[in-house]
Design a protein around this motif. Structure first.
Motif, PDB file in Angstrom:
ATOM      1  N   TRP A  29       0.858  -1.189   0.000  1.00 22.51           N
ATOM      2  CA  TRP A  29       0.000   0.000   0.000  1.00 22.51           C
ATOM      3  C   TRP A  29       0.893   1.237   0.000  1.00 22.51           C
ATOM      4  O   TRP A  29       1.627   1.494   0.949  1.00 22.51           O
ATOM      5  CB  TRP A  29      -0.912  -0.010   1.217  1.00 22.51           C
ATOM      6  N   ASN A  30       0.852   2.003  -1.059  1.00 24.62           N
ATOM      7  CA  ASN A  30       1.744   3.160  -1.181  1.00 24.62           C
ATOM      8  C   ASN A  30       1.124   4.463  -0.678  1.00 24.62           C
ATOM      9  O   ASN A  30       1.691   5.539  -0.856  1.00 24.62           O
ATOM     10  CB  ASN A  30       2.206   3.324  -2.631  1.00 24.62           C
ATOM     11  N   GLY A  31      -0.034   4.345  -0.056  1.00 27.01           N
ATOM     12  CA  GLY A  31      -0.726   5.521   0.446  1.00 27.01           C
ATOM     13  C   GLY A  31      -1.891   5.928  -0.433  1.00 27.01           C
ATOM     14  O   GLY A  31      -2.783   6.659   0.009  1.00 27.01           O
ATOM     15  N   TRP A  32      -1.894   5.445  -1.662  1.00 27.19           N
ATOM     16  CA  TRP A  32      -2.978   5.751  -2.600  1.00 27.19           C
ATOM     17  C   TRP A  32      -3.634   4.482  -3.152  1.00 27.19           C
ATOM     18  O   TRP A  32      -4.837   4.434  -3.342  1.00 27.19           O
ATOM     19  CB  TRP A  32      -2.434   6.584  -3.781  1.00 27.19           C
ATOM     20  N   TYR A  33      -2.833   3.484  -3.407  1.00 23.99           N
ATOM     21  CA  TYR A  33      -3.346   2.231  -3.957  1.00 23.99           C
ATOM     22  C   TYR A  33      -2.307   1.129  -3.716  1.00 23.99           C
ATOM     23  O   TYR A  33      -1.162   1.394  -3.316  1.00 23.99           O
ATOM     24  CB  TYR A  33      -3.630   2.371  -5.461  1.00 23.99           C
ATOM     25  N   TYR A  34      -2.755  -0.137  -3.918  1.00 29.95           N
ATOM     26  CA  TYR A  34      -1.843  -1.263  -3.783  1.00 29.95           C
ATOM     27  C   TYR A  34      -1.036  -1.443  -5.068  1.00 29.95           C
ATOM     28  O   TYR A  34      -1.577  -1.340  -6.166  1.00 29.95           O
ATOM     29  CB  TYR A  34      -2.608  -2.557  -3.500  1.00 29.95           C
ATOM     30  N   GLU A  35       0.252  -1.703  -4.903  1.00 35.87           N
ATOM     31  CA  GLU A  35       1.078  -2.023  -6.052  1.00 35.87           C
ATOM     32  C   GLU A  35       1.886  -3.283  -5.757  1.00 35.87           C
ATOM     33  O   GLU A  35       2.156  -3.600  -4.597  1.00 35.87           O
ATOM     34  CB  GLU A  35       2.028  -0.861  -6.381  1.00 35.87           C
TER      35      GLU A  35
END
Length: 204
Positions: A22-28
């Protein structure tokens, strides 16, 4: 895998391993290069309860010898929506075979099981220990217990079948637990899975 102090699910793609970050905006997807772990299932709720019961019986029935083959008698009360069967055992093999054949079908009627335990007659004067094991909280009861809630005419039980929203089923079980204690029998409880609050408070 183990990332930043937590275990994460990883997957393989062309020989490399990845996990969701989780990068703070979406999962990558991020590449994982650490140690890979395997999670082993602890089994179903019923399997956990069976393991607890069989382990206890193994210890107790080991006291039975060729010279004294009934030093310990164990009565097994199989219950779900109602009590399904009651039988006495003095050998580990027969007891375990019965326990392992139990299937999860129906609800959970603590009151019926405790009542049957209190009424069981070993036909001797030995001390009686009731060891109550359940893999879930009560969802049915046998007596009306002063409450007008759902009644299952087919099984002749009260309760929702999947919960105990007002605690009526638990109250009925507490009454039976007190009867056991008042009969000078020893009562022990084993919560084999999940929240054991009701199990801890059964004899309080």
């Amino acid at each position: 895998g183990f990332v930043d102090g937590d275990y994460v699910r990883i997957w393989e793609d062309y020989g490399d391993y990845y996990y969701n970050y989780w990068n703070g905006w979406y999962y990558e997807a991020k590449k994982y290069t650490g140690i890979r772990y395997t999670r082993t299932s602890r089994g179903t709720r019923l399997e956990v309860a069976k393991q607890a019961v069989n382990s206890l019986a193994e210890t107790l029935l080991a006291n039975n010898t060729n010279d004294n083959n009934d030093a310990i008698d164990i009565a097994l009360i199989d219950f779900a929506t109602n009590v399904k069967s009651t039988a006495k055992y003095t050998t580990k093999l027969k007891f375990k075979n019965k326990v392992n054949s139990i299937e999860a079908k129906g609800g959970t009627n603590w009151e019926a099981a405790l009542k049957a335990a209190n009424e069981y007659d070993f036909k001797d004067n030995d001390p009686v220990y009731v060891i109550f094991v359940s893999d879930g909280n009560p969802t049915y009861r046998s007596s009306k217990n002063g409450h007008n809630d759902t009644y299952d005419r087919k099984n002749k039980v009260y309760g929702e079948g999947d919960s105990d929203p007002y605690g009526y089923n638990f109250q009925a079980a507490q009454t039976q637990a007190q009867y056991i204690v008042d009969s000078n029998k020893h009562l022990y409880m084993v919560g084999a899975f999940g929240d054991a609050t009701n199990m801890r408070n059964l004899n309080s």
